[in-house]
Design an enzyme around this catalytic site. Structure first.
Site, PDB file in Angstrom:
ATOM      1  N   GLY A  45      50.938  46.797  53.962  1.00  0.00           N
ATOM      2  CA  GLY A  45      50.739  47.980  53.145  1.00  0.00           C
ATOM      3  C   GLY A  45      51.232  49.218  53.849  1.00  0.00           C
ATOM      4  O   GLY A  45      50.752  50.331  53.597  1.00  0.00           O
ATOM      5  N   GLY A  46      52.213  49.054  54.733  1.00  0.00           N
ATOM      6  CA  GLY A  46      52.689  50.161  55.555  1.00  0.00           C
ATOM      7  C   GLY A  46      53.728  51.035  54.897  1.00  0.00           C
ATOM      8  O   GLY A  46      54.226  51.973  55.521  1.00  0.00           O
ATOM      9  N   ARG A  70      54.967  44.850  49.236  1.00  0.00           N
ATOM     10  CA  ARG A  70      55.614  44.127  48.142  1.00  0.00           C
ATOM     11  C   ARG A  70      56.740  44.927  47.497  1.00  0.00           C
ATOM     12  O   ARG A  70      57.539  44.372  46.746  1.00  0.00           O
ATOM     13  CB  ARG A  70      54.582  43.749  47.069  1.00  0.00           C
ATOM     14  CG  ARG A  70      53.603  42.676  47.508  1.00  0.00           C
ATOM     15  CD  ARG A  70      52.660  42.313  46.385  1.00  0.00           C
ATOM     16  NE  ARG A  70      51.760  43.408  46.053  1.00  0.00           N
ATOM     17  CZ  ARG A  70      50.995  43.428  44.967  1.00  0.00           C
ATOM     18  NH1 ARG A  70      51.050  42.438  44.095  1.00  0.00           N
ATOM     19  NH2 ARG A  70      50.186  44.451  44.742  1.00  0.00           N
ATOM     20  N   ASP A  97      54.614  39.360  50.043  1.00  0.00           N
ATOM     21  CA  ASP A  97      53.386  39.165  49.285  1.00  0.00           C
ATOM     22  C   ASP A  97      52.463  38.363  50.196  1.00  0.00           C
ATOM     23  O   ASP A  97      52.699  37.178  50.440  1.00  0.00           O
ATOM     24  CB  ASP A  97      53.664  38.412  47.986  1.00  0.00           C
ATOM     25  CG  ASP A  97      52.434  38.284  47.106  1.00  0.00           C
ATOM     26  OD1 ASP A  97      51.308  38.414  47.628  1.00  0.00           O
ATOM     27  OD2 ASP A  97      52.591  38.031  45.896  1.00  0.00           O
ATOM     28  N   ARG A  99      49.792  37.056  49.843  1.00  0.00           N
ATOM     29  CA  ARG A  99      49.099  35.912  49.239  1.00  0.00           C
ATOM     30  C   ARG A  99      49.865  34.611  49.442  1.00  0.00           C
ATOM     31  O   ARG A  99      49.335  33.526  49.172  1.00  0.00           O
ATOM     32  CB  ARG A  99      48.895  36.162  47.744  1.00  0.00           C
ATOM     33  CG  ARG A  99      47.965  37.307  47.416  1.00  0.00           C
ATOM     34  CD  ARG A  99      47.961  37.627  45.937  1.00  0.00           C
ATOM     35  NE  ARG A  99      49.256  38.168  45.495  1.00  0.00           N
ATOM     36  CZ  ARG A  99      49.505  38.615  44.267  1.00  0.00           C
ATOM     37  NH1 ARG A  99      48.544  38.563  43.356  1.00  0.00           N
ATOM     38  NH2 ARG A  99      50.678  39.106  43.942  1.00  0.00           N
ATOM     39  N   PHE A 129      40.477  48.206  41.738  1.00  0.00           N
ATOM     40  CA  PHE A 129      40.367  49.034  40.539  1.00  0.00           C
ATOM     41  C   PHE A 129      38.919  48.959  40.083  1.00  0.00           C
ATOM     42  O   PHE A 129      38.239  47.964  40.316  1.00  0.00           O
ATOM     43  CB  PHE A 129      41.315  48.550  39.424  1.00  0.00           C
ATOM     44  CG  PHE A 129      41.074  47.116  39.008  1.00  0.00           C
ATOM     45  CD1 PHE A 129      40.158  46.796  38.025  1.00  0.00           C
ATOM     46  CD2 PHE A 129      41.789  46.096  39.616  1.00  0.00           C
ATOM     47  CE1 PHE A 129      39.934  45.478  37.646  1.00  0.00           C
ATOM     48  CE2 PHE A 129      41.573  44.776  39.256  1.00  0.00           C
ATOM     49  CZ  PHE A 129      40.649  44.459  38.265  1.00  0.00           C
ATOM     50  N   TYR A 179      31.242  49.483  51.404  1.00  0.00           N
ATOM     51  CA  TYR A 179      30.414  48.680  50.499  1.00  0.00           C
ATOM     52  C   TYR A 179      30.377  47.204  50.892  1.00  0.00           C
ATOM     53  O   TYR A 179      29.717  46.408  50.240  1.00  0.00           O
ATOM     54  CB  TYR A 179      30.767  48.884  49.034  1.00  0.00           C
ATOM     55  CG  TYR A 179      32.221  48.812  48.592  1.00  0.00           C
ATOM     56  CD1 TYR A 179      33.105  47.856  49.063  1.00  0.00           C
ATOM     57  CD2 TYR A 179      32.678  49.720  47.632  1.00  0.00           C
ATOM     58  CE1 TYR A 179      34.406  47.794  48.609  1.00  0.00           C
ATOM     59  CE2 TYR A 179      33.988  49.669  47.170  1.00  0.00           C
ATOM     60  CZ  TYR A 179      34.848  48.699  47.671  1.00  0.00           C
ATOM     61  OH  TYR A 179      36.143  48.644  47.212  1.00  0.00           O
ATOM     62  N   LYS A 194      35.879  42.617  50.705  1.00  0.00           N
ATOM     63  CA  LYS A 194      35.763  43.391  51.936  1.00  0.00           C
ATOM     64  C   LYS A 194      34.606  42.894  52.814  1.00  0.00           C
ATOM     65  O   LYS A 194      34.665  42.992  54.044  1.00  0.00           O
ATOM     66  CB  LYS A 194      35.580  44.874  51.615  1.00  0.00           C
ATOM     67  CG  LYS A 194      36.830  45.563  51.100  1.00  0.00           C
ATOM     68  CD  LYS A 194      37.962  45.590  52.119  1.00  0.00           C
ATOM     69  CE  LYS A 194      39.107  46.499  51.673  1.00  0.00           C
ATOM     70  NZ  LYS A 194      40.235  46.505  52.641  1.00  0.00           N
ATOM     71  N   PRO A 220      37.733  53.467  56.158  1.00  0.00           N
ATOM     72  CA  PRO A 220      38.035  54.853  55.815  1.00  0.00           C
ATOM     73  C   PRO A 220      37.068  55.411  54.786  1.00  0.00           C
ATOM     74  O   PRO A 220      36.564  54.687  53.927  1.00  0.00           O
ATOM     75  CB  PRO A 220      39.446  54.761  55.226  1.00  0.00           C
ATOM     76  CG  PRO A 220      39.510  53.383  54.641  1.00  0.00           C
ATOM     77  CD  PRO A 220      38.619  52.512  55.488  1.00  0.00           C
TER      78      PRO A 220
END
Length: 318
Positions: A45-46, A70, A97, A99, A129, A179, A194, A220
């Site tokens: 995710g960089g 991706r 990806d 996954r 989301f 969470y 998470k 974060p």
């Protein structure tokens, strides 16, 4: 006789709430220059958002970077931006990806051929989301859990196996969420994933510590940035990066004990510390960087608004 309860030093009117001080300016470094020279850092995710901000701080300290995402177009722009960071080493990008375990292995192969086996892995890629739990379809559940938990595991497994085979030390930083401890109404899929990511930190720290591999979590808080998904930001108004009171009265700043939101570089500084030689005895730990927001409680509980009402959903119908 003077009333000590009204002493000027204790008078709120004389000392209004100011919040936590602003961070040092962008470009400052929390560690000595060159801390990561000769080191390879892989960030999933960089290509955008907080992943790119984390990668920038490693680059500033001399690291060779591998950024994975991706989205090829996003990666190209991020690669050019990160290569221009003062002090940066080589920067390479890989479409991935997470996954897909075969593609994950290919990314490690490509990284190893281009710049070397990554010494540091930052598992930042995730999906999320808001949704009432009862509205989540099997596909929606799998999409979030497969990226956030399973993808993190595939990356971690590949990193760990390669270092175990080579007999070399390494460091992993998993980006988590508060969470994982508290539960996440409206985010059951992400909160469950998470929680699994946090558990991997605690489990693998013990399993892989004897072989020189440390693993920590980094959570974060509110770090506004242009790449936040609209579905996440829809309920947030106002607030900007900066010093105390930098947002509007009803904005993000006013919702934080720190009276300000985070600057993305602050998360980057925390990540570079956790993976650095100065934190070698820190493993199995999850560090929360959110100005104590997740620990905030009201003295008197406000009236509860059901989640479906908060999200503007009508009554549930199967």
């Amino acid at each position: 006789m003077e009333n000590p309860s009204r002493h000027p030093a204790q008078d709120p009117a004389q000392h209004p709430a100011r919040g936590l001080p602003a961070p040092p300016a962008l470009g400052a470094a929390a560690l000595p220059p060159g801390t990561y020279e000769g080191q390879v850092v892989l960030v999933t995710g960089g290509g955008s958002g907080l992943g790119k901000a984390i990668a920038a701080e490693f680059a500033r300290l001399g690291a060779d970077l591998v950024i994975a995402s991706r989205r090829a177009r996003q990666l190209k722009a991020a690669r050019e931006e990160l290569a221009a960071v003062p002090g940066a080493g080589r920067v390479t990008a890989a479409v991935c990806d997470i996954r897909d375990p075969e593609r994950v292995a290919e990314v490690f192969d490509a990284a190893q051929a281009a710049v070397g086996l990554p010494d540091v892995l930052v598992n930042n890629a995730a999906a999320n989301f808001p949704s009432p739990a009862e509205d989540l379809t099997p596909g929606a559940w799998r999409a979030v859990v497969d990226i956030t938990l399973t993808g993190t595991w595939f990356m971690t497994r590949e990193f760990g196996r390669r270092h175990l085979a080579a007999g070399t030390p390494g460091s992993i930083v998993n980006i988590g969420a508060s969470y994982a401890w508290t539960g996440g109404p409206g985010f059951a899929h992400s909160a469950a994933a998470k929680a699994g990511v946090k558990n991997l930190v605690e489990t693998l720290a013990v399993e892989w510590g004897p072989y020189g591999i440390q693993i920590n979590g980094l959570v974060p808080g509110l770090f506004p940035h242009p790449d936040l998904p609209e579905a996440i930001t829809a309920g947030l108004a106002g607030g900007t990066e900066g010093g105390p009171g930098s947002g509007t009265g009803g904005g993000l700043d006013a919702r934080q004990p720190a009276l300000r939101v985070g600057a993305p570089r602050e998360l980057g500084w925390a990540a570079t510390f956790l993976a650095s030689p100065y934190a070698r005895f820190v493993t199995g730990h999850t560090l929360v960087v959110d100005g104590a927001n997740w620990q905030r409680r009201n003295v008197v509980n406000p009236e509860l608004t059901p989640l479906r009402t908060q999200l503007g959903r009508g009554p549930f119908t199967p």
